[in-house]
Design an enzyme around this catalytic site. Sequence first.
Site, PDB file in Angstrom:
ATOM      1  N   CYS A   1       0.840  -1.201   0.000  1.00 36.77           N
ATOM      2  CA  CYS A   1       0.000   0.000   0.000  1.00 36.77           C
ATOM      3  C   CYS A   1       0.874   1.250   0.000  1.00 36.77           C
ATOM      4  O   CYS A   1       2.015   1.222   0.466  1.00 36.77           O
ATOM      5  CB  CYS A   1      -1.021   0.057   1.106  1.00 36.77           C
ATOM      6  N   PHE A   2       0.300   2.311  -0.538  1.00 34.09           N
ATOM      7  CA  PHE A   2       1.045   3.534  -0.801  1.00 34.09           C
ATOM      8  C   PHE A   2       0.239   4.754  -0.387  1.00 34.09           C
ATOM      9  O   PHE A   2      -0.983   4.748  -0.466  1.00 34.09           O
ATOM     10  CB  PHE A   2       1.295   3.686  -2.310  1.00 34.09           C
TER      11      PHE A   2
END
Length: 417
Positions: A10-11
């Site tokens: 995830c970013f």
Amino acid sequence: RMAAAPPSYCFVAFPPCSKDGLVVFGKNSARPRDEVQEVVYFAAAAHDPGSKVECTYIEIEQVAKTHAVVLSRPSWLWGAEMGANEHGVCVANEAIVTREPASESEALLGMDLVRLGLERGATAKEALDVIVALLEEHGQGGNYYEDGSSCHTFQSAFLIVDRNEAWILETSGKYWAAEKITEGAKCICNQLSLTTKIDAEHPELRSYVRSQGWWNGDSDFNFSEVFSLRDDHLACSSGRESLEKQSGKCAVSAQAMIDVLRDKDTGVCVDSESFLTTASIVSVLPQDPSFPCIHYFTGTPDPSRSIFKPFIFADDVKSVPKVQSPSFGDDDPAKKIPRFQEKPDRRHELYKAHEWARSLFENDQDKGQKLMRIMLDLEKQGLEAMEDLLTRTEILDPAEVVDLFYDCVDTELKFFK
């Protein structure tokens, strides 16, 4: 046996790394290959005092009011891999392994905590407080997979984001630490990432690790070093590089985040023998609260062959049965003890259409590529319309967006037909 945690990524990107005062969030959910993920919406609700909520494995106290949420979730469980609420909070979960064995006894799953944080927290910090309080009260544990033959257990990490800030929360049992982020770009994956910059922590964290002999109290307290099984911080670097490449080009936009999630060369988009990216999300959160947050979901596996469809919260948002799995009620093998004695067919209509398209890609490349071009064109129209919406001066009319996600799914299905 799938002992290793699946490499989900995830970013989050904040200005100036991201575009035009937007916070951009993204996640690929890497899960067992044949698992179906659905996209579900739950309206805000008021609950009677003393009422309970049935999570995946255990029942807990319900709160007086829950926020509206949209979730991407493995369709056999109650919680979610990732999702958003009506207040512009996004949460994603990562399964991680620490030096403390995860509990097999049924408690809250990390995925239940994603949904509980979204339903009960109106800001990222509130969602974090909700998650750690529930962790303290109920603990985490139970099978992460719909698998009757063995129990796969993990600890949890979370990326919790709103229009102003993000928190990386990493847990081991009921102990936890968290770092606050308000600028730059950050990637987390299925391993510990917090080091010495800790902005909030379990009150007994340090005394606990000293009592275990994991830290002597003299050196700097480094969460990853103390809790990791081994010094293993490499797997995340490919995701970080992929994001940096995008933020280096220009500011990260929804399209740039989608490109990162589609990247198979770096391993961000997982397609291996046991695991697949079974669903993806990208959210765009304008820092100016007069603009709506936009959440793009695939609802189907492999983002490189899926399209991201926009969802915006509105009061009477139309439900989308075509991305919802069939419900088996109390007969669901996930609810009966012993659990998972059989696996029902959980495929929803869009998932089935994608299976057909996948066989087309594999058997007739020309047709497959032509179809993919049409799909990407459709996606681009959606992205452009949403960008347009974020540059308007007049206030959004909710009637414009109640059918938005429904119509996008419908159009996608028509192309397959």
